[in-house]
Design a protein around this motif. Structure first.
Motif, PDB file in Angstrom:
ATOM      1  N   UNK A 180       0.848  -1.186   0.000  1.00  0.00           N
ATOM      2  CA  UNK A 180       0.000   0.000   0.000  1.00  0.00           C
ATOM      3  C   UNK A 180       0.888   1.242   0.000  1.00  0.00           C
ATOM      4  N   UNK A 181       0.712   2.079  -0.979  1.00  0.00           N
ATOM      5  CA  UNK A 181       1.502   3.311  -1.093  1.00  0.00           C
ATOM      6  C   UNK A 181       0.702   4.466  -0.488  1.00  0.00           C
ATOM      7  N   UNK A 182       1.283   5.145   0.465  1.00  0.00           N
ATOM      8  CA  UNK A 182       0.598   6.259   1.120  1.00  0.00           C
ATOM      9  C   UNK A 182       0.707   7.518   0.266  1.00  0.00           C
ATOM     10  N   UNK A 183      -0.411   8.212   0.089  1.00  0.00           N
ATOM     11  CA  UNK A 183      -0.422   9.477  -0.650  1.00  0.00           C
ATOM     12  C   UNK A 183      -1.078  10.552   0.220  1.00  0.00           C
ATOM     13  N   UNK A 206      -7.127  -0.476  -2.944  1.00  0.00           N
ATOM     14  CA  UNK A 206      -7.315   0.741  -2.166  1.00  0.00           C
ATOM     15  C   UNK A 206      -7.024   1.934  -3.063  1.00  0.00           C
ATOM     16  N   UNK A 207      -7.794   2.994  -2.863  1.00  0.00           N
ATOM     17  CA  UNK A 207      -7.585   4.244  -3.602  1.00  0.00           C
ATOM     18  C   UNK A 207      -8.236   5.368  -2.814  1.00  0.00           C
ATOM     19  N   UNK A 208      -7.767   6.594  -2.976  1.00  0.00           N
ATOM     20  CA  UNK A 208      -8.341   7.721  -2.233  1.00  0.00           C
ATOM     21  C   UNK A 208      -9.857   7.807  -2.422  1.00  0.00           C
ATOM     22  N   UNK A 209     -10.562   8.095  -1.360  1.00  0.00           N
ATOM     23  CA  UNK A 209     -12.020   8.208  -1.450  1.00  0.00           C
ATOM     24  C   UNK A 209     -12.527   9.285  -0.507  1.00  0.00           C
ATOM     25  N   UNK A 210     -13.746   9.716  -0.783  1.00  0.00           N
ATOM     26  CA  UNK A 210     -14.355  10.763   0.019  1.00  0.00           C
ATOM     27  C   UNK A 210     -14.251  12.108  -0.658  1.00  0.00           C
ATOM     28  N   UNK A 211     -15.375  12.796  -0.777  1.00  0.00           N
ATOM     29  CA  UNK A 211     -15.374  14.110  -1.406  1.00  0.00           C
ATOM     30  C   UNK A 211     -14.933  14.061  -2.846  1.00  0.00           C
ATOM     31  N   UNK A 212     -14.079  14.991  -3.203  1.00  0.00           N
ATOM     32  CA  UNK A 212     -13.593  15.095  -4.584  1.00  0.00           C
ATOM     33  C   UNK A 212     -12.790  13.869  -5.013  1.00  0.00           C
ATOM     34  N   UNK A 213     -12.189  13.184  -4.036  1.00  0.00           N
ATOM     35  CA  UNK A 213     -11.362  12.009  -4.358  1.00  0.00           C
ATOM     36  C   UNK A 213     -12.169  10.912  -5.041  1.00  0.00           C
ATOM     37  N   UNK A 214     -13.460  10.806  -4.722  1.00  0.00           N
ATOM     38  CA  UNK A 214     -14.284   9.772  -5.365  1.00  0.00           C
ATOM     39  C   UNK A 214     -14.303   9.945  -6.875  1.00  0.00           C
TER      40      UNK A 214
END
Length: 262
Positions: A180-183, A206-214
Motif C-alpha cells: 500500500x503506497x501512502x499518498x 485501495x484508492x483515495x475516497x471521500x469528497x472530490x477524491x471519489x
C-alpha cells in the motif's frame, strides 16, 4: 289439434338447440389439447438449438468478475464467437433510486460500445462515471478469461496434477498484491494478475475516497489499469488531475511486479 302444433314446434326447436350445444361442448375439449400440443411442440426445437448454437459453432459466454462501485457492483457477461465479441450484457448493475434511471440509460450504451470496440477500451457514459468504470473493469476481466480459455484450448489438457504443476497455477498465473503506497489523499494498493509472464489484469484494492477524491479515483484508476495491462510494466504516465493517485498506483504496481519477478 291446431293449438298443439305450436307447442310441438317449440319443443322440437328447443330439443334441437340443446343438441347443438351438447355437440359444441363435446367438440371443444378435443380442440384444446391439440392447441396445447402445437404450442408445446414448437418449444423443444428452440431449446435444442440453444446448446447447438453455442459450443458447436465455436461460440461461448464468459462472465467477468464483479467490480465494486460506490453505488453497487457491476458485472459483465460476454458472448464471444470466432474470437470476437458478439454480445455483451450486465448481469449486475447499480439499482435503487436514481441508480435505476442511470443504469437503464448507461448499460445499453456500454453494451453496444463493447461489441463495437471488441475490447474494454470504451468511453464512459456521461452521467454514469462509476457505473462505466465498473463496467470496463468487469469487461476487461471477462476478456482476460476468454483469452486464457482460447489459449489453453490449443494446449494439452492440464487437468492432471502433472499438467497443472507445469508453469505454476494451471497456466502459470500469479495474483500478486503490491504494498500500500501512502499518498496525500489516502493509500493506493494494487493487485496484479500475471499469466505467462504478462500482466493480464490489474485492480486497485485501495484508492483515495471521500469528497472530490471519489470522482478523481473513478476517472483515474480505470485508465491506470488499462495502461498497466497495455505496457506490461509500471512505466506508465500519470493521469491528468490525479498526480498523487497515479504516483501511489505506480509505486504499488512496481512492488507487485517485483514480487512476480522474485
Amino acid at each position: 289439434m291446431r293449438k298443439s302444433h305450436p307447442v310441438r314446434r317449440a319443443v322440437l326447436a328447443g330439443a334441437a338447440t340443446v343438441s347443438g350445444i351438447v355437440l359444441l361442448l363435446s367438440l371443444k375439449p378435443a380442440s384444446d389439447p391439440g392447441s396445447a400440443s402445437a404450442a408445446g411442440g414448437a418449444a423443444p426445437p428452440v431449446a435444442a438449438q440453444s446448446p447447438q448454437g453455442g459450443r458447436g459453432a465455436g461460440a461461448g459466454t464468459v462472465t467477468g468478475d464483479a467490480a465494486r462501485t460506490q453505488y453497487g457492483p457491476v458485472q459483465v457477461r460476454l458472448t464471444v464467437s470466432g474470437g470476437k465479441i458478439t454480445g455483451a450484457e450486465a448481469v449486475q448493475a447499480p439499482k435503487g433510486g436514481q441508480s435505476d434511471q442511470v443504469t437503464a440509460d448507461a448499460v445499453p450504451k456500454l453494451n453496444r460500445a463493447a461489441v463495437a470496440a471488441g475490447s474494454a477500451d470504451i468511453d464512459a457514459v456521461s452521467g454514469a462515471t462509476y457505473t462505466s468504470a465498473g463496467y470496463v473493469k468487469s469487461l476487461q476481466s471477462a476478456l482476460d478469461k476468454a483469452a486464457a480459455a482460447a489459449g489453453s484450448a490449443g494446449q494439452e489438457p492440464s487437468g492432471s496434477g502433472a499438467g497443472a504443476g507445469e508453469g505454476g497455477a494451471g497456466q502459470g498465473t500469479q495474483v500478486l498484491t503490491g504494498d500500500a503506497a501512502q499518498t496525500q489523499y489516502g493509500p493506493v494498493q494494487v493487485r496484479v494478475t500475471v499469466s505467462g509472464g504478462r500482466i493480464t489484469d490489474v485492480e486497485a484494492l485501495q484508492a483515495p475516497k471521500g469528497g472530490r477524491s471519489d470522482q478523481v479515483t473513478a476517472d483515474a484508476v480505470p485508465k491506470l489499469n488499462r495502461a498497466a495491462v497495455a505496457t506490461g510494466t509500471a512505466d506508465i504516465d500519470a493521469v491528468s488531475g490525479a498526480t498523487y493517485t497515479s504516483a501511489g498506483y505506480t509505486q504499488s504496481l512496481q512492488s507487485a511486479l517485483d514480487r512476480a519477478g522474485g
